[in-house]
Design an enzyme around this catalytic site. Structure first.
Site, PDB file in Angstrom:
ATOM      1  N   HIS A 189       0.858  -1.193   0.000  1.00  9.35           N
ATOM      2  CA  HIS A 189       0.000   0.000   0.000  1.00  9.35           C
ATOM      3  C   HIS A 189       0.893   1.242   0.000  1.00  9.35           C
ATOM      4  CE1 HIS A 189       1.265  -0.337   4.159  1.00  9.35           C
ATOM      5  NE2 HIS A 189       1.065   0.973   4.239  1.00  9.35           N
TER       6      HIS A 189
ATOM      7  N   HIS B  27       5.548   7.014  -1.827  1.00 10.69           N
ATOM      8  CA  HIS B  27       6.210   5.784  -2.248  1.00 10.69           C
ATOM      9  C   HIS B  27       5.451   4.572  -1.728  1.00 10.69           C
ATOM     10  CE1 HIS B  27       7.703   6.184   1.861  1.00 10.69           C
ATOM     11  NE2 HIS B  27       7.936   4.889   1.821  1.00 10.69           N
TER      12      HIS B  27
END
Length: 191
Positions: free
Chosen positions: A48, A133
């Site tokens: 995630h 990120h």
């Protein structure tokens, strides 16, 4: 089930809705893991984008966070997941990640909204600057690092594709010897 005095480890996340992007991330993570370097890869189901790590807080604070998250008014958008990077560097990484090219401005704006709301609740601001990120692995040891760095350099311009950002999720994280177990506490759909 939650207990009123319970301490909950939690964070705010964006899940990848495009299964093809997720499949490519897993494929690249597996190539990185195959280098033989001592890594802790992120489990398939746990991949995630962390918008904001909160940490261990009382249940009452989690309720306030969910209350705030539900007030967010933000339009859904797309992210372009592209490139492989490392913190602090690709040559000596502690964390290996996939980057966000398009959509990073929207993520940054969403992060600022979340950060401002968390401050009002009394949660201290993050020390490090937010860099969108998706963590793929954490490096635990540096034996054989040359092979890992070579692989990362080969993979660094990987294009994983586009994925829609449709919701913001407050997730509970329970640490276990086999890795963390995440579950949704509350979900805010974006317009």
């Amino acid at each position: 089930m939650f207990l009123s005095g319970e301490i909950i480890r939690c964070f705010i996340a964006i899940e990848l809705k495009n299964q093809e992007v997720l499949r490519r991330l897993i494929e690249v993570r597996d190539k990185i893991t195959a280098t033989g370097v001592d890594l802790k890869p992120v489990e398939d189901e746990n991949i995630h984008l962390t918008l904001r790590f909160i940490g261990e807080v009382p249940r009452s604070v989690v309720d306030e966070v969910c209350g705030f998250i539900n007030t967010i008014s933000y339009k859904g958008f797309q992210i372009h997941v592209k490139n492989i990077g490392g913190f602090p560097s690709l040559e000596k990484p502690r964390v290996i990640w996939a980057g966000v090219e398009e959509g990073s401005d929207e993520l940054l704006e969403l992060y600022r909204i979340v950060e401002a709301g968390l401050r009002r609740i009394g949660i201290k601001p993050e020390r490090e600057e937010f860099t969108p990120h998706i963590t793929l692995a954490r490096v635990k040891g540096y034996r054989g690092i040359e092979k890992l760095v070579k692989t990362l350099m080969e993979l660094r311009e990987t294009d994983f594709g586009y994925s829609p950002v449709e919701e913001v999720i407050v997730k509970k994280s329970v640490l276990t010897p086999r890795g963390p177990i995440y579950s949704n506490i509350c979900v805010k759909k974006l317009a």
